[in-house]
Design a protein around this motif. Structure first.
Motif, PDB file in Angstrom:
ATOM      1  N   SER A 123       0.825  -1.203   0.000  1.00  0.00           N
ATOM      2  CA  SER A 123       0.000   0.000   0.000  1.00  0.00           C
ATOM      3  C   SER A 123       0.861   1.255   0.000  1.00  0.00           C
ATOM      4  CB  SER A 123      -0.909  -0.011   1.233  1.00  0.00           C
ATOM      5  OG  SER A 123      -1.469   1.248   1.458  1.00  0.00           O
ATOM      6  N   SER A 172       5.003   0.140   8.061  1.00  0.00           N
ATOM      7  CA  SER A 172       4.619  -1.252   7.832  1.00  0.00           C
ATOM      8  C   SER A 172       5.808  -2.188   8.022  1.00  0.00           C
ATOM      9  CB  SER A 172       4.047  -1.415   6.428  1.00  0.00           C
ATOM     10  OG  SER A 172       2.875  -0.640   6.296  1.00  0.00           O
ATOM     11  N   ALA A 218      -1.574   0.753  12.873  1.00  0.00           N
ATOM     12  CA  ALA A 218      -2.786   0.439  12.107  1.00  0.00           C
ATOM     13  C   ALA A 218      -3.640   1.682  11.891  1.00  0.00           C
ATOM     14  CB  ALA A 218      -3.591  -0.643  12.822  1.00  0.00           C
ATOM     15  N   LEU A 224      -4.138   3.857   8.330  1.00  0.00           N
ATOM     16  CA  LEU A 224      -5.471   4.051   7.766  1.00  0.00           C
ATOM     17  C   LEU A 224      -5.746   5.526   7.522  1.00  0.00           C
ATOM     18  CD1 LEU A 224      -8.056   2.557   6.914  1.00  0.00           C
ATOM     19  CD2 LEU A 224      -8.934   3.005   9.201  1.00  0.00           C
ATOM     20  N   ASN A 259      -3.135   6.568   4.455  1.00  0.00           N
ATOM     21  CA  ASN A 259      -3.339   5.974   3.129  1.00  0.00           C
ATOM     22  C   ASN A 259      -4.786   5.692   2.789  1.00  0.00           C
ATOM     23  OD1 ASN A 259      -0.679   6.038   2.474  1.00  0.00           O
ATOM     24  ND2 ASN A 259      -0.434   3.841   2.274  1.00  0.00           N
ATOM     25  N   GLY A 260      -5.662   5.785   3.738  1.00  0.00           N
ATOM     26  CA  GLY A 260      -7.077   5.587   3.458  1.00  0.00           C
ATOM     27  C   GLY A 260      -7.413   4.162   3.080  1.00  0.00           C
ATOM     28  N   LEU A 261      -8.232   4.009   2.064  1.00  0.00           N
ATOM     29  CA  LEU A 261      -8.741   2.698   1.689  1.00  0.00           C
ATOM     30  C   LEU A 261      -7.676   1.768   1.123  1.00  0.00           C
ATOM     31  CD1 LEU A 261     -12.189   3.638   0.138  1.00  0.00           C
ATOM     32  CD2 LEU A 261     -11.717   2.627   2.358  1.00  0.00           C
ATOM     33  N   PHE A 275      -5.080   1.049   2.579  1.00  0.00           N
ATOM     34  CA  PHE A 275      -4.503   0.398   3.752  1.00  0.00           C
ATOM     35  C   PHE A 275      -5.513  -0.478   4.494  1.00  0.00           C
ATOM     36  CE2 PHE A 275      -2.487   0.401   7.998  1.00  0.00           C
ATOM     37  CZ  PHE A 275      -1.192   0.096   7.632  1.00  0.00           C
ATOM     38  N   THR A 276      -6.713  -0.664   3.972  1.00  0.00           N
ATOM     39  CA  THR A 276      -7.780  -1.338   4.693  1.00  0.00           C
ATOM     40  C   THR A 276      -7.424  -2.773   5.106  1.00  0.00           C
ATOM     41  OG1 THR A 276      -9.403  -0.023   3.507  1.00  0.00           O
ATOM     42  CG2 THR A 276     -10.210  -1.989   4.610  1.00  0.00           C
ATOM     43  N   VAL A 277      -6.905  -3.560   4.200  1.00  0.00           N
ATOM     44  CA  VAL A 277      -6.574  -4.952   4.521  1.00  0.00           C
ATOM     45  C   VAL A 277      -5.459  -4.999   5.564  1.00  0.00           C
ATOM     46  CG1 VAL A 277      -5.743  -7.142   3.580  1.00  0.00           C
ATOM     47  CG2 VAL A 277      -7.327  -5.745   2.263  1.00  0.00           C
ATOM     48  N   PHE A 324      -4.803  -2.694   7.725  1.00  0.00           N
ATOM     49  CA  PHE A 324      -5.390  -2.206   8.973  1.00  0.00           C
ATOM     50  C   PHE A 324      -6.065  -3.341   9.729  1.00  0.00           C
ATOM     51  CE2 PHE A 324      -9.258  -0.831  11.175  1.00  0.00           C
ATOM     52  CZ  PHE A 324      -8.718   0.003  12.134  1.00  0.00           C
ATOM     53  N   ILE A 325      -6.826  -4.159   9.036  1.00  0.00           N
ATOM     54  CA  ILE A 325      -7.541  -5.263   9.684  1.00  0.00           C
ATOM     55  C   ILE A 325      -6.556  -6.229  10.331  1.00  0.00           C
ATOM     56  CG2 ILE A 325      -9.003  -7.277   9.245  1.00  0.00           C
ATOM     57  CD1 ILE A 325     -10.395  -5.547   7.057  1.00  0.00           C
TER      58      ILE A 325
END
Length: 111
Positions: free
Chosen positions: A19, A46, A71, A75, A78-80, A82-84, A86-87
């Motif tokens: 990301s 990361s 996390a 998020l 980087n916004g969306l 970074f979603t995976v 982040f989870i």
């Protein structure tokens, strides 16, 4: 349990590296310096998250808080993209608080 923290932080870190790299490249291509800088920051955070996953075996609470901060910061930066990541990093941060010491080590030390 502690193996899952390392695995999840590695997965989250790898997705975060991808990301951060993508956001940095696209920011550079389109001339958006702020986007490129935030992508580079997330890239290195990361990489740090992978190391924090292994440090959580020894320093549970400190590494868990750091994983949660990475996390949330990723998020926001980087916004969306970074979603995976982040989870995975969020779950790893929460699981690091649940790591317990083995009872066998304490019994062996008492003898």
């Amino acid at each position: 349990m502690k193996v899952w923290v390392a695995v999840l932080s590695m997965l989250g870190g790898l997705f975060g590296l991808a990301s951060g790299f993508m956001v940095t490249v696209f920011g550079s291509v389109f001339g958006e310096d702020a986007m490129a800088n935030s992508g580079a920051t997330v890239f290195w955070l990361s990489a740090l998250a992978i190391v924090l996953g292994f440090l959580s075996w020894k320093f549970k609470k400190t590494a868990g808080i750091a994983l949660l901060v990475v996390a949330v910061w990723g998020l926001i930066a980087n916004g969306l993209f970074f979603t995976v990541a982040f989870i995975f990093l969020f779950i790893a941060g929460i699981l690091s608080f649940l790591i317990r010491q083995k009872q066998g080590n304490e019994a062996n030390l008492a003898q």
